[in-house]
Structures are given as C-alpha cells and as structure tokens.
Design an enzyme around this catalytic site. Structure first.
Site, PDB file in Angstrom:
ATOM      1  N   ASP A  49       0.833  -1.202   0.000  1.00 54.14           N
ATOM      2  CA  ASP A  49       0.000   0.000   0.000  1.00 54.14           C
ATOM      3  C   ASP A  49       0.870   1.255   0.000  1.00 54.14           C
ATOM      4  OD1 ASP A  49      -1.884   2.073   0.696  1.00 54.14           O
ATOM      5  OD2 ASP A  49      -3.205   0.513   1.464  1.00 54.14           O
ATOM      6  N   HIS A  76      -8.455  -2.258  -8.625  1.00 51.90           N
ATOM      7  CA  HIS A  76      -8.143  -1.071  -7.817  1.00 51.90           C
ATOM      8  C   HIS A  76      -6.985  -0.279  -8.420  1.00 51.90           C
ATOM      9  CE1 HIS A  76      -7.901   1.460  -4.275  1.00 51.90           C
ATOM     10  NE2 HIS A  76      -6.607   1.224  -4.231  1.00 51.90           N
TER      11      HIS A  76
END
Length: 393
Positions: free
Chosen positions: A216, A308
């Site tokens: 992330d 995503h």
C-alpha cells in the site's frame, strides 16, 4: 550467626548492586545516546515535519474542536503552547508541567504536525470577508461519494494533531501532553490510532502492507524531489499557505471475513497486483510500470480495468499525491487510516476518489466510515508557531 550472615548478605548485596548499578547506568546511557541524532526529527523548517519524514511505526490522529467563545488570541495561545511542547518532546525533553517526564526521554523520531479544519475560519477567529479570502476553496467536506457510509464520530474537526513516532509509548505520552495543556480552549472530537510494521522488522524503504495483505503506497512521489515539491507543497494559494499542504484523512473499514473467502488469484485480479511483492500483473517487480493494454491469449485484459490499481492510476500529473497510511485494528473493526497529502484537494485527490467510488472492484470489501479535510500550515522557526503566516498576516 544469623545476624552475621545477614550483614554479609547485605554487604555482598550492596557490592553486587553497585556492580549492577554501574552496568545499568552504562546501559541507560547507551539507550539515551545511541545514534541519538537519528532519533530526533527537526521540528523547525520551511515545512512541518511528519509529511516528508520517513513514516514512523505508530501514529495518532487527533481532531479537536474550538470551544465556544474561543477567539484568535486564544487560538494563537494554543498553537504557541503546542509549538513549545512539540519542540521539547521531539528532542527528548518533557513538556512544561509534564507529570511523567521520564516518558519523554526517548523521542523515537517523534513528529507533531498541526492542521486547520474549516472551523478555524469561523466568525470567532476571522471576520466573514477575511475568512472568505483566506480559506482555501478546497477546505470543506469532500463531495458525497456513493461508497461512503460516514459516521459523525469519525468526521471533521477544527484542528488536527498528527503525532507519529517509532514507539507507541512516545505517541501516547505526546498526545496526552499536547491535549491536556489546552483543554480550556479546545475539546477532543476523535482520536484514531494506527500502526505499521515495527522498526527493524523489514528492510528500510519497504512499502507498507495493509491488513488485507496488499502493498500500500507504491505510487508515491519520491521525498526531496521536484515531483514531491510540486505535488505536495502548496505554492501559495492562498498566499499564507505557501510551503504548507493539505491532508485528506479517511477511515476505511475492511471486510476481512469475506475478503479471506477469495482465493489468491481472485484477490490479485481485484487489486491488479501480485500480492507476494506488489508487482503489477504485467510485471515482476513492485515499481514496474503496468501495461493496462496487455491481454491474454483469449483477448481478456491481464489487469482488469475495474481493478483497484487500474482505477487509482493517475490519468495526468495532477492526479498524484502522497499517501502515508496506517493500519488500525480495534474494537470498532479493522481497516486503514488513509492519509493523503497534496497541494490542492479538488485538483488532485477528488478526481481519483470519484473514479474509485464509481467503479472499483475493491469497493465490495472496503467502506469509508470517516472523513476530514485539513489545511496543513507551512513550517515555522524557533520563535514561531504553526499557522503564524495566517494568524499574524
């Protein structure tokens, strides 16, 4: 004989304690002086610390509201107190009036970053005409996104304290010190605490993982680069904010129970990256450029367009910003404290978030439940305080 034995024991014990004491003193000195400069992050400068700083292991984000009747002079007083105590705490010195000074001895790369919410520009601090000219246009709640399920207890705030360090005790003590001293002018609205991997558990520079297992924060501007400067630091719109930034803070709940029902290939197609190392599905390393046009032998895109990564990927240079997130796992659930820093929220963050809200395959497993936007004033000097460019301009 018993008394003699007791004296001998006491004498021996004292001697032994003397040896142990010397050893403990030596250990204590090593603890407080080991690579001490690397444990201190400078608080003064052109920009506030805690943004370009290498992310620490632990963080607390604290939103506060101005109490009724608080005026500009009161606010300046709060900010000056924070500046003084933050300087002391970040250098390993107890705050003024600190009842637990020992907890401040190791700063553990502590940073304290101050932000202003829309309420700072209210009538108690500024006349309406002045507020309209000084408040950035983007300093307001984000647009309503279809995926949001926002809860009031995690939203908004007049002021923000972002407190980060490599030790959770340091973070907790700093939050207590900074909020206790100003309680007559402000009240705590919410506190959100997060964490990354502990120091030393991963090689330096490793991208964090969230609790869904995803790498992330891969696509971030490099610190101390022209790209970082242009994407993160405000150029002076409005003028007082030059060298400052903005923070979009989102509390995102993760639905881990259903996420864990997916097999690994399905998770990777949802994210658009290989989970083992974060590489795009068309590459082999985390920072490889994805090929969004690549198809398999059946003509199916290798990276699904609704994944995503494909939805979040910037469409132009303006859609880049700094992500500095932290995991949370508490009685309210598990998720991500998403912290995004950019020069202009409307131009940089909102288009990307809108695209994700419209059609991101990951939306089935993530739900934004908190949201706030803050202006981050520029840095300040030894005799200054955060926001002096606004409040004394």
């Amino acid at each position: 004989m018993a008394e003699l034995t007791r004296r001998r024991l006491l004498g021996g014990g004292a001697a032994a304690l003397g040896v142990v004491g010397l050893g403990a003193a030596g250990i204590g000195r090593a603890t407080t002086t080991r690579d001490e400069k690397s444990r201190i992050v400078a608080i003064h400068g052109n920009h506030q610390a805690g943004i370009e700083t290498e992310p620490q292991a632990f963080a607390a984000f604290v939103a506060l509201d101005l109490r009724p009747g608080t005026d500009r002079r009161d606010l300046v007083g709060v900010l000056k107190v924070w500046a003084q105590d933050a300087h002391r705490l970040t250098t390993g010195v107890a705050g003024l009036g600190d009842s637990e000074p020992e907890l401040a001895e190791d700063p553990a790369r502590l940073t304290v970053t101050v932000g202003f919410g829309p309420g700072v520009f209210g009538p108690g601090v500024f006349a309406p005409d002045d507020a309209a000219k000084l408040r950035p246009e983007w300093l307001r709640p984000l647009p309503a996104f279809g995926i949001d399920r926002l809860e009031d207890r995690w939203n908004g705030g007049d002021l923000l304290l972002q407190v980060c360090a490599d030790d959770p005790v340091t973070v907790a003590h700093a939050v207590r010190t900074l909020t206790r001293t100003v309680r007559s002018q402000v009240s705590v609205r919410w506190v959100q605490r997060g964490f990354r991997n502990a120091v030393g558990t991963l090689p330096e520079g490793t991208t964090m993982r969230n609790l869904m297992g995803q790498v992330d924060g891969t696509v971030n501007p490099a610190p101390h680069s022209p790209e970082f400067d242009s994407r993160v630091w405000n150029p002076g719109s409005p003028l007082w904010l030059a060298g400052g930034s903005s923070l979009v803070f989102r509390r995102i709940r993760m639905e881990l129970d259903t996420w864990e029902e997916l097999d690994r290939p399905a998770r990777e197609l949802t994210v658009g990256r290989t989970l083992s190392n974060g590489a795009p599905l068309t590459g082999t390393a985390e920072r490889d450029d994805p090929d969004l046009d690549a198809v398999d032998r059946n003509g199916i895109p290798v990276i699904p367009p609704e994944s995503h990564m494909a939805r979040a990927r910037p469409r132009n240079a303006d859609e880049q910003f700094l992500r500095r997130g932290y995991n949370y796992d508490d009685v309210d659930g598990t998720g991500l404290l998403f912290a995004s820093y950019q020069a202009d929220v409307d131009r940089q963050f909102v288009p990307v978030q809108q695209r994700l809200a419209d059609h991101d395959a990951l939306n089935r497993w993530i739900t934004p439940i908190g949201s706030a936007v803050f202006a981050i004033p520029p840095g300040f000097g030894v005799d200054g305080y955060p926001g002096e460019t606004l409040l004394e301009g």
